[in-house]
Design an enzyme around this catalytic site. Structure first.
Site, PDB file in Angstrom:
ATOM      1  CB  CYS A 133       6.307  32.910  32.303  1.00  0.00           C
ATOM      2  SG  CYS A 133       4.914  31.647  32.776  1.00  0.00           S
ATOM      3  CG  ASP A 163      20.542  19.637  23.622  1.00  0.00           C
ATOM      4  OD1 ASP A 163      19.491  19.010  23.177  1.00  0.00           O
ATOM      5  OD2 ASP A 163      21.656  19.100  23.694  1.00  0.00           O
ATOM      6  CG  ASP A 189      21.027  16.476  16.661  1.00  0.00           C
ATOM      7  OD1 ASP A 189      20.645  16.655  15.665  1.00  0.00           O
ATOM      8  OD2 ASP A 189      20.308  16.191  17.615  1.00  0.00           O
ATOM      9  CB  CYS A 229       6.506  32.060  37.496  1.00  0.00           C
ATOM     10  SG  CYS A 229       7.078  31.672  35.738  1.00  0.00           S
TER      11      CYS A 229
END
Length: 379
Positions: free
Chosen positions: A309, A269, A95, A307
């Protein structure tokens, strides 16, 4: 000269109008809609690049303001650029530093030339102009860089928002003129205009005339109610070029990612998943869970049974709670890994739903399970 960053439209969801696409960059392809984990200081807090690849992050974001302050863009340039400096070989977006500078409020002064401000680290007096922001970002070497803009606060009077967006347009032109690496870095313009439809239209007209390779929507997620943000998106996104990436800055709650995708946004983001992870808060398929709470002291199940993960496959709520209560860094690493994986997986499911023309159905099912009965209720 070929553009450094290009967009390929693959499909429009018949049910919602959301779009599936790809953004091509010098360091790889981003499947969109996409969420970008934020690595403010050239690192996503507590995560290694290898872990980010495990959860299939296509791109990460770093911050020009913070890297300007330390270690300094010249050091990063001498290291071979951000990719080599942080050992990340996939796309990076930086950015412009504008949002951080403007958030300093009492510590900065805006002029047509740029912004004078005091470092939040040591009080040093510093100055960033559009040209300086581009110089820093050219040295950092990210695939996608952002024009230096003025981000007005919420709420802002119409007159102030108009003056601000017109300055942003002038600065955008200066950014383009000073961009030294257009064949290697795609420079995106940032649409401003506050919460005013006429000003958003004016900003889009002025910026699209400059023909940036991509466009961001700035000035949202700054304190306004979510229904107002969605209203601004409803009249802003359709006016943006269909053949270029559309990036909604600073948005990352699960509901806003889905609603933003429905409205045609390609990239998002936010620091939300890493920030709340450090407080022991996680996102699960059935809503928010504060794992540091006492009721999880003897809960030996995963954060989210649905999940896949690393965290959920290997560690219990009780163990993670113990780590966080004991101020052990590993606990924050586990909650951070889970939250980032959750949002990246959510975006994969969004892309799949677009492909199958059922994104509105997906939204309704996801919101009901997550505890978001209507759009705009919030995380």
């Amino acid at each position: 000269m070929a553009a450094a960053v290009t967009y390929e439209h693959i499909k429009t969801c018949k049910q919602s109008g959301a779009r599936l696409g790809r953004v091509y960059t010098p360091h790889g392809v981003i499947e969109t809609p996409a969420f970008m984990p934020v690595g403010t200081q050239a690192t996503v807090k507590t995560m290694s690049p290898e872990e980010l690849k495990q959860m299939d992050a296509h791109i990460i974001l770093s911050n020009t303001y913070h890297l300007f302050l330390r270690p300094g863009h010249d050091i990063v340039r001498r290291a071979g650029g951000l990719h080599k400096f942080m050992n990340w070989d996939r796309p990076i977006l930086t950015d412009s530093g504008g949002f951080q500078v403007f958030s300093l409020s009492e510590m900065r002064k805006i002029t047509e030339e740029g912004v004078a401000f005091h470092s939040h680290l040591n009080g040093d007096k510093l100055f960033i102009s559009p040209e300086k922001s581009i110089e820093i970002q050219n040295a950092l070497g990210a695939d996608i860089i952002m024009a230096f803009d003025e981000c007005p606060p919420f709420p802002a009077e119409h007159s102030y928002a108009k003056q601000s967006l017109e300055r942003t347009s002038r600065w955008a032109e200066r950014c383009l003129q000073s961009h030294a690496r257009p064949a290697e870095q795609g420079l995106f313009g940032i649409i401003q205009g506050g919460m005013y439809e006429d000003l958003r239209k004016q900003s889009i007209a002025e910026l699209t005339s400059l023909d940036f390779p991509g466009y961001a929507i700035g000035g949202l997620s700054v304190g306004e109610p979510k229904p107002l943000m969605y209203e601004v998106l409803d009249y802003t996104v359709p006016l943006m070029p269909a053949n270029k990436p559309r990036y909604l800055m600073g948005v990352g709650s699960p509901d806003a990612l889905v609603e933003g995708s429905i409205r045609g946004v390609d990239m998002f983001d936010c620091v939300l998943p890493t920030r709340i992870a450090r407080n022991g808060t996680v996102m699960t398929s059935t809503g928010r869970l504060v794992v540091r709470n006492a009721k999880y002291a003897e809960d030996f199940g995963p954060l989210d049974p649905e999940c896949s993960c690393y965290t959920c496959q290997n560690y219990s709520r009780a163990y993670i709670r113990h780590l966080i209560k004991a101020d052990e860094t590993f606990g924050i690493r586990l909650t951070t890994y889970h939250n980032l994986h959750f949002l990246l997986e959510l975006m994969r499911l969004v892309r799949q739903a677009i492909q199958e023309d059922r994104l509105l159905d997906f939204r309704d099912e996801f919101f009901e399970k997550y505890g978001l009965s209507e759009a705009g209720k919030g995380f």
